[in-house]
Design a protein around this motif. Structure first.
Motif, PDB file in Angstrom:
ATOM      1  N   SER A   1       0.822  -1.217   0.000  1.00  0.00           N
ATOM      2  CA  SER A   1       0.000   0.000   0.000  1.00  0.00           C
ATOM      3  C   SER A   1       0.853   1.263   0.000  1.00  0.00           C
ATOM      4  O   SER A   1       0.427   2.295  -0.502  1.00  0.00           O
ATOM      5  CB  SER A   1      -0.949   0.003   1.193  1.00  0.00           C
ATOM      6  OG  SER A   1      -0.227  -0.037   2.398  1.00  0.00           O
ATOM      7  N   TYR A   2       2.068   1.185   0.531  1.00  0.00           N
ATOM      8  CA  TYR A   2       2.959   2.344   0.513  1.00  0.00           C
ATOM      9  C   TYR A   2       3.543   2.546  -0.883  1.00  0.00           C
ATOM     10  O   TYR A   2       3.728   3.666  -1.336  1.00  0.00           O
ATOM     11  CB  TYR A   2       4.075   2.188   1.541  1.00  0.00           C
ATOM     12  CG  TYR A   2       3.544   2.079   2.953  1.00  0.00           C
ATOM     13  CD1 TYR A   2       2.894   3.145   3.549  1.00  0.00           C
ATOM     14  CD2 TYR A   2       3.662   0.907   3.674  1.00  0.00           C
ATOM     15  CE1 TYR A   2       2.381   3.050   4.830  1.00  0.00           C
ATOM     16  CE2 TYR A   2       3.161   0.798   4.948  1.00  0.00           C
ATOM     17  CZ  TYR A   2       2.519   1.876   5.525  1.00  0.00           C
ATOM     18  OH  TYR A   2       2.012   1.767   6.793  1.00  0.00           O
TER      19      TYR A   2
ATOM     20  N   GLU B   1      -1.616   3.958  -1.847  1.00  0.00           N
ATOM     21  CA  GLU B   1      -2.888   3.817  -1.143  1.00  0.00           C
ATOM     22  C   GLU B   1      -2.793   4.310   0.292  1.00  0.00           C
ATOM     23  O   GLU B   1      -3.777   4.761   0.866  1.00  0.00           O
ATOM     24  CB  GLU B   1      -3.342   2.356  -1.145  1.00  0.00           C
ATOM     25  CG  GLU B   1      -3.709   1.820  -2.508  1.00  0.00           C
ATOM     26  CD  GLU B   1      -4.079   0.352  -2.454  1.00  0.00           C
ATOM     27  OE1 GLU B   1      -4.729  -0.069  -1.485  1.00  0.00           O
ATOM     28  OE2 GLU B   1      -3.703  -0.365  -3.388  1.00  0.00           O
ATOM     29  N   ALA B   2      -1.614   4.188   0.891  1.00  0.00           N
ATOM     30  CA  ALA B   2      -1.410   4.616   2.272  1.00  0.00           C
ATOM     31  C   ALA B   2      -0.156   5.467   2.347  1.00  0.00           C
ATOM     32  O   ALA B   2       0.755   5.318   1.543  1.00  0.00           O
ATOM     33  CB  ALA B   2      -1.282   3.414   3.196  1.00  0.00           C
TER      34      ALA B   2
ATOM     35  N   SER C   1      -4.085   1.098   9.085  1.00  0.00           N
ATOM     36  CA  SER C   1      -5.364   1.670   8.664  1.00  0.00           C
ATOM     37  C   SER C   1      -5.958   0.784   7.575  1.00  0.00           C
ATOM     38  O   SER C   1      -5.302  -0.130   7.070  1.00  0.00           O
ATOM     39  CB  SER C   1      -5.144   3.082   8.125  1.00  0.00           C
ATOM     40  OG  SER C   1      -4.395   3.012   6.921  1.00  0.00           O
TER      41      SER C   1
ATOM     42  N   ASP D   1      -6.424   1.546   4.540  1.00  0.00           N
ATOM     43  CA  ASP D   1      -5.635   1.718   3.324  1.00  0.00           C
ATOM     44  C   ASP D   1      -4.343   0.912   3.360  1.00  0.00           C
ATOM     45  O   ASP D   1      -3.872   0.447   2.331  1.00  0.00           O
ATOM     46  CB  ASP D   1      -5.298   3.195   3.104  1.00  0.00           C
ATOM     47  CG  ASP D   1      -6.534   4.031   2.862  1.00  0.00           C
ATOM     48  OD1 ASP D   1      -7.532   3.483   2.363  1.00  0.00           O
ATOM     49  OD2 ASP D   1      -6.500   5.229   3.165  1.00  0.00           O
ATOM     50  N   ALA D   2      -3.761   0.752   4.531  1.00  0.00           N
ATOM     51  CA  ALA D   2      -2.489   0.043   4.667  1.00  0.00           C
ATOM     52  C   ALA D   2      -2.663  -1.446   4.947  1.00  0.00           C
ATOM     53  O   ALA D   2      -1.695  -2.183   4.920  1.00  0.00           O
ATOM     54  CB  ALA D   2      -1.662   0.681   5.783  1.00  0.00           C
TER      55      ALA D   2
ATOM     56  N   LYS E   1      -4.218  -6.874   1.330  1.00  0.00           N
ATOM     57  CA  LYS E   1      -5.412  -7.297   0.585  1.00  0.00           C
ATOM     58  C   LYS E   1      -6.011  -8.602   1.123  1.00  0.00           C
ATOM     59  O   LYS E   1      -7.149  -8.930   0.836  1.00  0.00           O
ATOM     60  CB  LYS E   1      -5.069  -7.485  -0.893  1.00  0.00           C
ATOM     61  CG  LYS E   1      -4.475  -6.264  -1.551  1.00  0.00           C
ATOM     62  CD  LYS E   1      -5.536  -5.359  -2.094  1.00  0.00           C
ATOM     63  CE  LYS E   1      -4.958  -4.264  -2.977  1.00  0.00           C
ATOM     64  NZ  LYS E   1      -4.623  -3.073  -2.285  1.00  0.00           N
TER      65      LYS E   1
ATOM     66  N   ARG F   1     -11.779  -4.317   4.592  1.00  0.00           N
ATOM     67  CA  ARG F   1     -11.841  -3.214   3.628  1.00  0.00           C
ATOM     68  C   ARG F   1     -13.294  -2.974   3.195  1.00  0.00           C
ATOM     69  O   ARG F   1     -13.704  -1.850   2.984  1.00  0.00           O
ATOM     70  CB  ARG F   1     -10.975  -3.510   2.411  1.00  0.00           C
ATOM     71  CG  ARG F   1      -9.503  -3.395   2.695  1.00  0.00           C
ATOM     72  CD  ARG F   1      -8.706  -3.787   1.466  1.00  0.00           C
ATOM     73  NE  ARG F   1      -7.316  -3.507   1.641  1.00  0.00           N
ATOM     74  CZ  ARG F   1      -6.678  -2.490   1.059  1.00  0.00           C
ATOM     75  NH1 ARG F   1      -7.314  -1.681   0.270  1.00  0.00           N
ATOM     76  NH2 ARG F   1      -5.401  -2.298   1.286  1.00  0.00           N
TER      77      ARG F   1
END
Length: 95
Positions: free
Chosen positions: A6-7, A11-12, A29, A31-32, A35, A41
């Motif tokens: 995600s970084y 996304e985060a 979070s 976002d982080a 999947k 989510r």
């Protein structure tokens, strides 16, 4: 690197402060969150359950592969260092 995805994708955003970054790794979070936890989510109220789910999965994997795993503190430190390196190299989208 699944936890770092995600970084990379933007996304985060990675927190700048050390303690905040470490807390974000333990309690990511939405976002982080990897999947793997799509249920959280889809239904954000389940985020605390996803945190517990991650912890249980970690403990089970660690029990089965004790010699191949970092301790919790080591894992947080390694993750923190990876995020710091990505930030230094300009690989994070922290606008």
């Amino acid at each position: 690197m699944g936890a770092m995805e995600s970084y990379f994708t933007g996304e985060a955003k990675a927190p700048k402060a050390g303690i905040r970054r470490k807390l974000a790794m333990v309690f990511p979070s939405l976002d982080a969150l990897p999947k793997t936890y799509l249920y959280a989510r889809k239904h954000p109220i389940l985020l605390p359950i996803a945190w517990v789910h991650r912890a249980i999965k970690y403990l089970i994997r660690r029990k089965d592969h004790k010699d191949e795993f970092f301790s919790v503190g080591e894992k947080i430190d390694v993750g923190d260092r990876r995020i710091s390196l990505m930030d230094e190299l300009g690989l994070l989208n922290n606008d």
